[in-house]
Design a protein around this motif. Structure first.
Motif, PDB file in Angstrom:
ATOM      1  N   ARG A 162      20.453   2.583  49.222  1.00 16.55           N
ATOM      2  CA  ARG A 162      21.681   1.750  48.829  1.00 16.55           C
ATOM      3  C   ARG A 162      21.368   1.064  47.616  1.00 16.55           C
ATOM      4  N   LYS A 163      19.843  -0.067  48.455  1.00 20.22           N
ATOM      5  CA  LYS A 163      19.281  -0.414  47.122  1.00 20.22           C
ATOM      6  C   LYS A 163      19.161  -0.278  45.861  1.00 20.22           C
ATOM      7  N   HIS A 164      18.249   0.958  45.519  1.00 18.90           N
ATOM      8  CA  HIS A 164      17.659   1.666  44.549  1.00 18.90           C
ATOM      9  C   HIS A 164      18.272   2.659  44.023  1.00 18.90           C
ATOM     10  N   LEU A 165      19.807   3.132  44.927  1.00 15.26           N
ATOM     11  CA  LEU A 165      20.796   4.494  44.053  1.00 15.26           C
ATOM     12  C   LEU A 165      21.924   3.959  43.805  1.00 15.26           C
ATOM     13  N   SER A 166      22.783   3.158  44.357  1.00 16.93           N
ATOM     14  CA  SER A 166      24.435   3.037  44.220  1.00 16.93           C
ATOM     15  C   SER A 166      24.158   2.044  42.872  1.00 16.93           C
ATOM     16  N   GLY A 167      25.459   3.116  42.744  1.00 14.40           N
ATOM     17  CA  GLY A 167      25.764   2.241  41.379  1.00 14.40           C
ATOM     18  C   GLY A 167      24.777   2.836  40.649  1.00 14.40           C
ATOM     19  N   GLY A 168      23.417   4.052  40.674  1.00 14.65           N
ATOM     20  CA  GLY A 168      23.163   4.607  39.099  1.00 14.65           C
ATOM     21  C   GLY A 168      23.681   5.880  39.266  1.00 14.65           C
ATOM     22  N   PHE A 169      23.046   6.586  38.296  1.00 16.53           N
ATOM     23  CA  PHE A 169      23.767   7.468  37.850  1.00 16.53           C
ATOM     24  C   PHE A 169      22.317   9.549  37.930  1.00 16.53           C
ATOM     25  N   ILE A 170      23.403   9.713  38.128  1.00  9.91           N
ATOM     26  CA  ILE A 170      22.297  11.333  38.462  1.00  9.91           C
ATOM     27  C   ILE A 170      21.398  11.739  36.944  1.00  9.91           C
ATOM     28  N   ASP A 171      20.597  11.795  36.925  1.00 12.62           N
ATOM     29  CA  ASP A 171      20.300  12.705  35.711  1.00 12.62           C
ATOM     30  C   ASP A 171      19.720  14.020  35.859  1.00 12.62           C
ATOM     31  N   ALA A 172      19.146  14.354  37.012  1.00  9.09           N
ATOM     32  CA  ALA A 172      18.853  15.628  37.183  1.00  9.09           C
ATOM     33  C   ALA A 172      19.100  15.738  38.526  1.00  9.09           C
ATOM     34  N   ILE A 173      19.373  17.607  38.460  1.00  5.60           N
ATOM     35  CA  ILE A 173      19.132  18.114  39.572  1.00  5.60           C
ATOM     36  C   ILE A 173      18.149  19.158  40.000  1.00  5.60           C
ATOM     37  N   GLU A 174      17.328  19.630  40.748  1.00  8.11           N
ATOM     38  CA  GLU A 174      16.263  20.007  40.206  1.00  8.11           C
ATOM     39  C   GLU A 174      15.489  20.791  41.602  1.00  8.11           C
ATOM     40  N   GLN A 175      15.160  21.764  41.537  1.00  4.70           N
ATOM     41  CA  GLN A 175      13.974  22.569  42.276  1.00  4.70           C
ATOM     42  C   GLN A 175      12.324  22.865  42.172  1.00  4.70           C
ATOM     43  N   HIS A 176      12.025  22.359  42.739  1.00  2.00           N
ATOM     44  CA  HIS A 176      10.270  22.374  42.509  1.00  2.00           C
ATOM     45  C   HIS A 176       9.700  23.551  42.363  1.00  2.00           C
ATOM     46  N   ASP A 177       9.385  24.185  40.988  1.00  2.00           N
ATOM     47  CA  ASP A 177       9.077  25.317  41.336  1.00  2.00           C
ATOM     48  C   ASP A 177       9.768  26.750  42.049  1.00  2.00           C
ATOM     49  N   PHE A 178       9.434  27.109  42.407  1.00  2.00           N
ATOM     50  CA  PHE A 178      10.596  28.186  43.632  1.00  2.00           C
ATOM     51  C   PHE A 178      10.388  27.698  44.399  1.00  2.00           C
ATOM     52  N   ASP A 179       9.729  26.269  44.645  1.00  2.00           N
ATOM     53  CA  ASP A 179       9.907  26.055  46.744  1.00  2.00           C
ATOM     54  C   ASP A 179      11.184  25.507  46.979  1.00  2.00           C
ATOM     55  N   ARG A 180      11.199  25.427  48.004  1.00  2.00           N
ATOM     56  CA  ARG A 180      12.184  24.733  48.994  1.00  2.00           C
ATOM     57  C   ARG A 180      11.819  23.490  48.906  1.00  2.00           C
ATOM     58  N   ILE A 181      12.283  22.828  48.038  1.00  2.00           N
ATOM     59  CA  ILE A 181      11.817  21.135  48.078  1.00  2.00           C
ATOM     60  C   ILE A 181      12.794  21.168  46.547  1.00  2.00           C
ATOM     61  N   ILE A 182      13.652  20.004  46.201  1.00  2.00           N
ATOM     62  CA  ILE A 182      14.693  19.167  45.434  1.00  2.00           C
ATOM     63  C   ILE A 182      14.253  18.554  45.046  1.00  2.00           C
ATOM     64  N   LYS A 183      14.556  17.931  44.034  1.00  2.00           N
ATOM     65  CA  LYS A 183      14.805  16.756  43.638  1.00  2.00           C
ATOM     66  C   LYS A 183      16.047  15.854  42.539  1.00  2.00           C
ATOM     67  N   VAL A 184      16.284  14.763  43.563  1.00  2.00           N
ATOM     68  CA  VAL A 184      17.123  14.624  42.562  1.00  2.00           C
ATOM     69  C   VAL A 184      17.051  13.475  42.462  1.00  2.00           C
ATOM     70  N   LYS A 185      17.284  13.149  40.473  1.00  2.00           N
ATOM     71  CA  LYS A 185      16.718  12.318  39.802  1.00  2.00           C
ATOM     72  C   LYS A 185      17.919  10.825  39.642  1.00  2.00           C
ATOM     73  N   VAL A 186      17.578   9.665  39.536  1.00  2.00           N
ATOM     74  CA  VAL A 186      18.490   8.291  39.828  1.00  2.00           C
ATOM     75  C   VAL A 186      18.156   7.215  38.976  1.00  2.00           C
ATOM     76  N   GLY A 187      18.339   7.256  38.137  1.00  2.00           N
ATOM     77  CA  GLY A 187      18.264   5.806  37.132  1.00  2.00           C
ATOM     78  C   GLY A 187      16.832   5.444  37.127  1.00  2.00           C
ATOM     79  N   GLY A 188      16.045   6.728  37.277  1.00  2.00           N
ATOM     80  CA  GLY A 188      14.038   6.164  37.262  1.00  2.00           C
ATOM     81  C   GLY A 188      13.645   6.572  38.608  1.00  2.00           C
ATOM     82  N   TYR A 189      14.450   6.434  39.784  1.00  2.00           N
ATOM     83  CA  TYR A 189      13.973   6.754  40.571  1.00  2.00           C
ATOM     84  C   TYR A 189      14.753   8.663  41.182  1.00  2.00           C
TER      85      TYR A 189
END
Length: 649
Positions: free
Chosen positions: A77-104
């Motif tokens: 909450r400290k680092h993500l609340s109030g931020g905006f989603i910049d990107a939602i990605e899959q790492h390569d074709f792995d079962r790994i997702i990345k949600v980017k919010v305000g630098g984090y």
């Protein structure tokens, strides 16, 4: 039955969720392996679920948040609340997702046990669901995050590299595809089927032409247009997939507009079913505990009943054998005074050996208590030599009375436990009868009146009230028409209230609207139990301020006659009503709610925190079969603390 998403599933859902880029993070929740991100998107509220090792999608199945947020929750909450989603990605074709919010960056690892990891702008670990060390990477605070060793991406692999991979091991085709190209068994079997090649055939027995056919089929499959569906086998959910799979042939399927919705329905139902089983388990455990308590209380009750009866009978027995008992007391007193207690005991034993009738009656001697226990009509009776016959009898009557009082208390406790047991058994029965599909209020586009506080009067008129300065302004300016009526409480900061078509309404609607006005005002938070309100015609309400004054946002003047209603009760009812074909949770005057539903909860100002009151109301509605979100209840309640005054239904 599918338990977690594959790399292919993640590819399709990540592509869908690009619409969330730009959404604002409202709040983050953590429960077990699940992270739920509450978003404010262009379409309104959205909830993104990320479950370590399992799934990632939008959800409408919202678990009740833990009462105490975890330290991991607070960091997110400290680092993500109030931020905006910049990107939602899959790492390569792995079962790994990345949600980017305000630098984090929030990393979701969906393989094996899985993990959720928060990275700072430099790629270092701020926090993780679980900290672990592997041969090639460390999940530790402040450590630099490294992705697991990459595997081949079937979307990017060249024909030459594909051929090389297939010949690395002489294994069955299906195994080679699943292992080397990171797609999982389901899609490996699907590709073999579409390529018309036996999945168990060793790769070494396949020609380059056949393998090229597999290669082209693989590329075509993973670029196929989505057709999300849940697959059923024997009437039960078996799989959820983003595209039509040939391997499922004629099996029953249910199709969805988006893969995220299909995933939500599939995993959401599993969560609900498991939660219900867990809920029933808790009730069964509670039932076992109550049965044990009931058994112990029953034994105690019997003991008290026996004590009551036994002592009453002994008291009666003393009086029934008055002459004999009086004679025994007199003889025993003389003997102990003359001989002493020790000699008395010895003489009694001699008398028993000699067959003396009185000595034969004695069953015990207690010098400390100055008592002799004798047997009368088969019952042992303790006689105190320092008391009269009446006092001895009274001792037993007193004991009987004490046992009777204890029995009354025990009986009440027994009946209370029995009542609790009946209630638990009823709850278990209700849970077992519930259908697998949980009744819930579905996400939908809100209707125009839902931007306000509102209810439908007992006469069927729509009544609206502002929620804040902005909605008060909008309500009066845009929605107060010539045929309406205006209401307001005699309380500073009270909302404006409008009765649509109010000029046709009767006295009940006017009373309910004015009661609504006082109940939704600050009078509630102040703990008042009554206040005054009035109603007026629309042409009396204006933004025109007296000379030298300014009317701020949401403020209006009312000129002319005000039709007062005095001493209006500050009390409302919460219930589920059907209006224009849809179910809504409403909080309104009791008479209005009662006219639209048989079940409701009456609330009034009180000391219970609003958040706790919401939970209690939600719990009651849940028992009635309504899966209502806490925020939906929170949004309709008046501002301030309260209490439940009555539950009807």
């Amino acid at each position: 039955m599918k338990e977690e998403m594959s790399s292919v599933d993640i590819r399709y859902v990540v592509r869908e969720l690009q619409s969330l880029v730009g959404s604002r993070v409202d709040k983050v929740y953590h429960d077990g392996n699940e992270i739920r991100i509450k978003l404010r998107s262009r379409e309104g509220r959205a909830d993104l679920i990320l479950e370590a090792g399992r799934r990632f999608h939008l959800t409408t199945y919202i678990k009740e948040a833990p009462k105490r947020p975890s330290s991991f929750t607070m960091l997110l909450r400290k680092h993500l609340s109030g931020g905006f989603i910049d990107a939602i990605e899959q790492h390569d074709f792995d079962r790994i997702i990345k949600v980017k919010v305000g630098g984090y960056t929030l990393i979701g690892e969906l393989f094996r046990r899985g993990n959720v990891i928060l990275l700072d702008p430099d790629g270092r670990i701020v926090a993780a669901l679980r900290y672990e060390e592997y041969r090639d990477r460390r999940i530790m605070p402040k450590a630099e995050y490294h992705f697991p060793p990459a595997r081949e991406n079937p979307l990017d692999v060249s024909w030459e590299r594909f051929l090389e991979l297939m010949h690395e091991e002489d294994v069955e085709l299906v195994r080679a595809l699943a292992r080397k190209l990171n797609m999982g068994g389901t899609y490996a079997e699907e590709i073999a089927l579409r390529a018309n090649i036996n999945k168990t055939k060793p790769v070494s027995e396949l020609s380059d032409e056949e393998l090229h056919g597999v290669f082209e089929t693989m590329r075509a499959t993973f670029n196929e247009e989505p057709r999300p569906n849940i697959v059923y086998m024997d009437g039960k959910m078996y799989d959820v997939v983003p595209i039509e799979l040939k391997r499922y042939g004629e099996l029953e399927k249910r199709y969805f507009p988006s893969f995220s919705e299909a995933l939500d329905e599939y995993f959401g139902r599993i969560v609900v079913e498991r939660a219900r089983a867990e809920q029933t388990k808790e009730l069964e455990d509670k039932k076992r505990g109550l049965l044990m308590t009931l058994r112990k209380q029953g034994e105690l009750l019997r003991k008290f009943e026996e004590g009551t009866k036994e002592n009453q009978e002994i008291g009666d027995l003393i009086y029934a054998n008055f002459a004999l008992v009086e004679h025994l007391l007199e003889e025993f007193r003389k003997a102990t005074e003359t001989l002493g207690w020790e000699e008395f005991k010895r003489r009694i034993e001699e008398g028993k050996n000699a067959g003396n009738r009185v000595a034969m009656m004695v069953r015990g001697v207690n010098p400390k208590e100055k008592s002799v226990t004798v047997e009368l009509d088969g019952k042992r009776v303790k006689l105190y030599l320092n008391r009269s016959i009446g006092e001895n009898a009274e001792l037993y009557y007193e004991k009987s009375k004490k046992f009777r009082h204890k029995r009354e208390g025990a009986l009440k406790a027994y009946e209370d436990t029995k009542s609790k047991l009946d209630e638990v058994e009823k709850l278990i029965e209700e849970e077992s009868k519930k259908a697998l599909s949980v009744k819930k209020i579905e996400r939908r586009k809100k209707k125009w009146f839902e931007k306000f506080r509102w209810f439908v009067s007992s006469e069927g008129f729509l009544v609206l009230a502002g929620k804040d300065a902005s909605t008060n302004e909008i309500l009066v300016k845009r929605y107060l028409g010539e045929g309406d009526l205006y209401c307001h409480a005699d309380v500073y900061g009270a909302p404006h209230v409008v009765i649509k078509d109010g000029k046709k309404a009767g006295g009940d609607t006017l009373l309910e609207a004015c009661q609504f006005a006082v109940s939704m005002s600050r009078a509630w938070g102040r703990g008042l139990y009554s206040a005054d309100a009035y109603w007026a015609n629309p042409d009396q309400v204006t933004k025109q301020a007296p000379s030298g004054e300014y009317m701020g946002k949401g403020a209006f003047m009312v000129y002319g006659k005000r039709n007062w209603m005095r001493g209006l009760s500050i009390k409302l009812a919460v219930g589920i009503i059907n209006y224009e074909g849809e179910d809504y949770v409403v909080c309104a005057p009791q008479k209005a709610v009662k006219s639209h539903t048989d079940r409701y909860i009456v609330v009034r100002p009180g000391s219970l925190k609003k958040s706790e009151l919401v939970k209690r109301i939600k719990g009651i509605l849940g028992k009635w079969g309504y899966n209502i979100r806490e925020e939906d209840v929170m949004s309709v309640l008046p501002p301030g603390n309260g209490e439940i005054a009555e539950i009807v239904g």
